[in-house]
Design an enzyme around this catalytic site. Sequence first.
Site, PDB file in Angstrom:
ATOM      1  N   LYS A 208      51.480 -24.759 -26.272  1.00  0.00           N
ATOM      2  CA  LYS A 208      51.255 -24.362 -27.665  1.00  0.00           C
ATOM      3  C   LYS A 208      52.147 -25.195 -28.596  1.00  0.00           C
ATOM      4  CE  LYS A 208      51.441 -20.215 -30.547  1.00  0.00           C
ATOM      5  NZ  LYS A 208      51.682 -18.770 -30.568  1.00  0.00           N
ATOM      6  N   GLU A 214      59.877 -28.081 -19.552  1.00  0.00           N
ATOM      7  CA  GLU A 214      59.257 -28.145 -18.224  1.00  0.00           C
ATOM      8  C   GLU A 214      57.939 -28.913 -18.282  1.00  0.00           C
ATOM      9  OE1 GLU A 214      60.387 -25.492 -19.741  1.00  0.00           O
ATOM     10  OE2 GLU A 214      61.539 -24.207 -18.390  1.00  0.00           O
ATOM     11  N   GLY A 270      51.253 -16.889 -26.479  1.00  0.00           N
ATOM     12  CA  GLY A 270      51.094 -17.603 -25.208  1.00  0.00           C
ATOM     13  C   GLY A 270      50.495 -16.721 -24.125  1.00  0.00           C
ATOM     14  N   ARG A 271      51.049 -15.530 -23.941  1.00  0.00           N
ATOM     15  CA  ARG A 271      50.594 -14.667 -22.842  1.00  0.00           C
ATOM     16  C   ARG A 271      49.263 -14.004 -23.144  1.00  0.00           C
ATOM     17  NH1 ARG A 271      55.080 -13.178 -25.325  1.00  0.00           N
ATOM     18  NH2 ARG A 271      55.299 -11.169 -26.378  1.00  0.00           N
ATOM     19  N   GLU A 356      57.200  -9.392 -21.023  1.00  0.00           N
ATOM     20  CA  GLU A 356      57.571 -10.192 -22.188  1.00  0.00           C
ATOM     21  C   GLU A 356      57.170  -9.453 -23.476  1.00  0.00           C
ATOM     22  OE1 GLU A 356      58.146 -14.889 -22.244  1.00  0.00           O
ATOM     23  OE2 GLU A 356      56.062 -14.335 -22.472  1.00  0.00           O
ATOM     24  N   HIS A 387      51.903  -3.738   4.845  1.00  0.00           N
ATOM     25  CA  HIS A 387      52.688  -4.153   6.013  1.00  0.00           C
ATOM     26  C   HIS A 387      54.064  -4.657   5.607  1.00  0.00           C
ATOM     27  CE1 HIS A 387      49.439  -3.680   8.951  1.00  0.00           C
ATOM     28  NE2 HIS A 387      48.687  -3.852   7.881  1.00  0.00           N
ATOM     29  N   LYS A 515      67.171 -21.229 -23.090  1.00  0.00           N
ATOM     30  CA  LYS A 515      66.684 -22.577 -23.405  1.00  0.00           C
ATOM     31  C   LYS A 515      67.759 -23.357 -24.155  1.00  0.00           C
ATOM     32  CE  LYS A 515      61.794 -21.466 -24.152  1.00  0.00           C
ATOM     33  NZ  LYS A 515      60.752 -21.469 -25.161  1.00  0.00           N
TER      34      LYS A 515
HETATM   35  C1  G6Q Z   1      54.261 -16.433 -23.874  1.00  0.00           C
HETATM   36  C2  G6Q Z   1      55.534 -17.099 -24.063  1.00  0.00           C
HETATM   37  C3  G6Q Z   1      55.809 -18.234 -23.113  1.00  0.00           C
HETATM   38  C4  G6Q Z   1      55.105 -19.545 -23.438  1.00  0.00           C
HETATM   39  C5  G6Q Z   1      55.751 -20.662 -22.630  1.00  0.00           C
HETATM   40  C6  G6Q Z   1      55.084 -21.997 -22.827  1.00  0.00           C
HETATM   41  O1  G6Q Z   1      53.867 -15.524 -24.551  1.00  0.00           O
HETATM   42  O2  G6Q Z   1      55.660 -17.481 -25.371  1.00  0.00           O
HETATM   43  O3  G6Q Z   1      55.505 -17.898 -21.779  1.00  0.00           O
HETATM   44  O4  G6Q Z   1      53.749 -19.453 -23.178  1.00  0.00           O
HETATM   45  O5  G6Q Z   1      57.115 -20.749 -22.954  1.00  0.00           O
HETATM   46  O6  G6Q Z   1      55.129 -22.364 -24.165  1.00  0.00           O
HETATM   47  P1  G6Q Z   1      54.285 -23.557 -24.693  1.00  0.00           P
HETATM   48  O7  G6Q Z   1      52.840 -23.216 -24.539  1.00  0.00           O
HETATM   49  O8  G6Q Z   1      54.670 -23.749 -26.117  1.00  0.00           O
HETATM   50  O9  G6Q Z   1      54.623 -24.757 -23.843  1.00  0.00           O
END
Ligand code: G6Q
Length: 556
Positions: A208, A214, A270-271, A356, A387, A515
């Site tokens: 986003k 990462e 994001g989620r 989250e 199990h 971060k």
């Molecule tokens: C989700 C969070 C988080 C996010 C990641 C990746 O709700 O905000 O999991 O999706 O940190 O972020 P980017 O899409 O900006 O790389």
Amino acid sequence: MNDQRPVDTATWQRLNQHWETLSKAHLRELFADDPQRFSRFSTEACGLFLDYSKHRITAETMELLRGLAGERELGAAVEAMFHGEPINNTEDRAVLHVALRAARDTHIKVDGEDVVPAVHGELERMGRFAERVREGQWKGHSGRAIEVVVNIGIGGSDLGPAMASAALRAYGHPRLRVHFASNLDYELLGTILADVDPETTLFVVESKTFTTQETLTNALSARRWLVDHFGGDEGAVARHFVAVSTNQREVERFGIDADHVFGFWDWVGGRYSVWSAIGLPVMIYVGREAFGEMLEGARYMDSHFRDTPWENNLPVIMGLLGVWYINFFGTATHAVLPYDYALRLLPAYLQQLDMESNGKRVMKNGAPVAWDTGPVVWGAPGNNGQHAFYQLLHQGTRIVPADILVPATGHWGRQDHEHKLLANALAQAEALMHGRTAEEATAEMEAAGAPREHARALAPHRTLPGNQPTSVLLYRRLTPRLLGAIVALYEHKVFVQSVIWGNNAFDQWGVELGKQLAQAILPELGGEPGAGHDGSTTGLIARLRRMRGEAEPPID
Ligand code: G6Q
């Protein structure tokens, strides 16, 4: 904004008193007392049948919980979300994952502008691109068709598409494989790259913000790997990299052409983004039609959530049950146990969605909460769990509410496997509810020929208290529509709980600090002077620097 604290509502006090009596009751008695219990506490919608009769509730409990939802103004909160009001107050944003699956003729406005045409416009672009890849018309740099899609993203830009691709394997294109690279250590990306052919691989870089360490690190490594394969020809990037982001500028700086960027909007968390262009790898894999069906399933659930009286409203019922356990029984965790291997990534997906969103310690107005909020969500496919960790559910000391998801049938036509699977799923729910008394355990052992003394001595070890609450969610088969309905159900369940607790489910400030600190530590690992840390962090940095400079220690 509703500033009232849930604990100050009249209903909260009544729920406390009600809990005093009900907490002593056993589910065995509740079933014996009410022959109608199963029909009273089950309901269905959007292809999902919910049996919640094995919960430690009575009709009065549900009535009180609905009363609490009323006092917390749940109805108004739901409408505020669907109307695009800026309910994510700490970021001053609307929260409109529901717009991502809205029908074309719906109108949802953000700042006076209808967002639905843009949503469908982007879906159309994604669909055209996905078709080209699927039909082999989108060629790699050497002219070969794409066979592997590697998603590079993390968190919300990874878990949703990874979960949905696994869930919909039965609908996947036979020529295509999808991989997901998220971790920062090279183990995952390295393993994937070792296994795929650069000439037939398409990377979808999903972020986003397009600033996530990462993702950018993995994307740069993948890009170098690709360009190296083509003898340093940067021209290959355009045929093997596309991006999904809201940050066009950063994507272009990375070197991906604007035509190959799929967008979404800041009102998509994001989620909550699997329905947007973040779902592109899923769409490529299963096709635009199946992806559209997934959106449709979610849309049905949206209407159900918005329009159905709370008595029969799946997200409301499941949300309120969670509140009942967390705030009155004091439970800390919630298990998700799919008896459907295709849903193996659902627990991890829901872990992010729930933790989250509702892992919060202040209300929307900043006042600290004096009640527990979101649970620790965990789980694994049912049979494997049986199990492994079910022992604690059966004989441990904690109450662990669980969702058991059960498909009536799978995609392989294997009756023999399916019958056994279903028997196990139902047996576990029954055992968790009923348990086994000391008398039953003793009698069973004696019937099997054990001497009385031995049977008595072993009885405490073979006693299962039961009374462990479960929701059983049945569905015919895991189709794209059904998957959409399941995911939307949980999204709304989490929202219901946030409204009860009064927190903002749509920010995640807690993940920022780590971060920032990582940025500070990074140069120190390279030997630059540090900004100063606690003794432990300073000691660990020094120890790591030494270890990295050392030869492999001998194993003794
Ligand atoms: C989700 C969070 C988080 C996010 C990641 C990746 O709700 O905000 O999991 O999706 O940190 O972020 P980017 O899409 O900006 O790389």
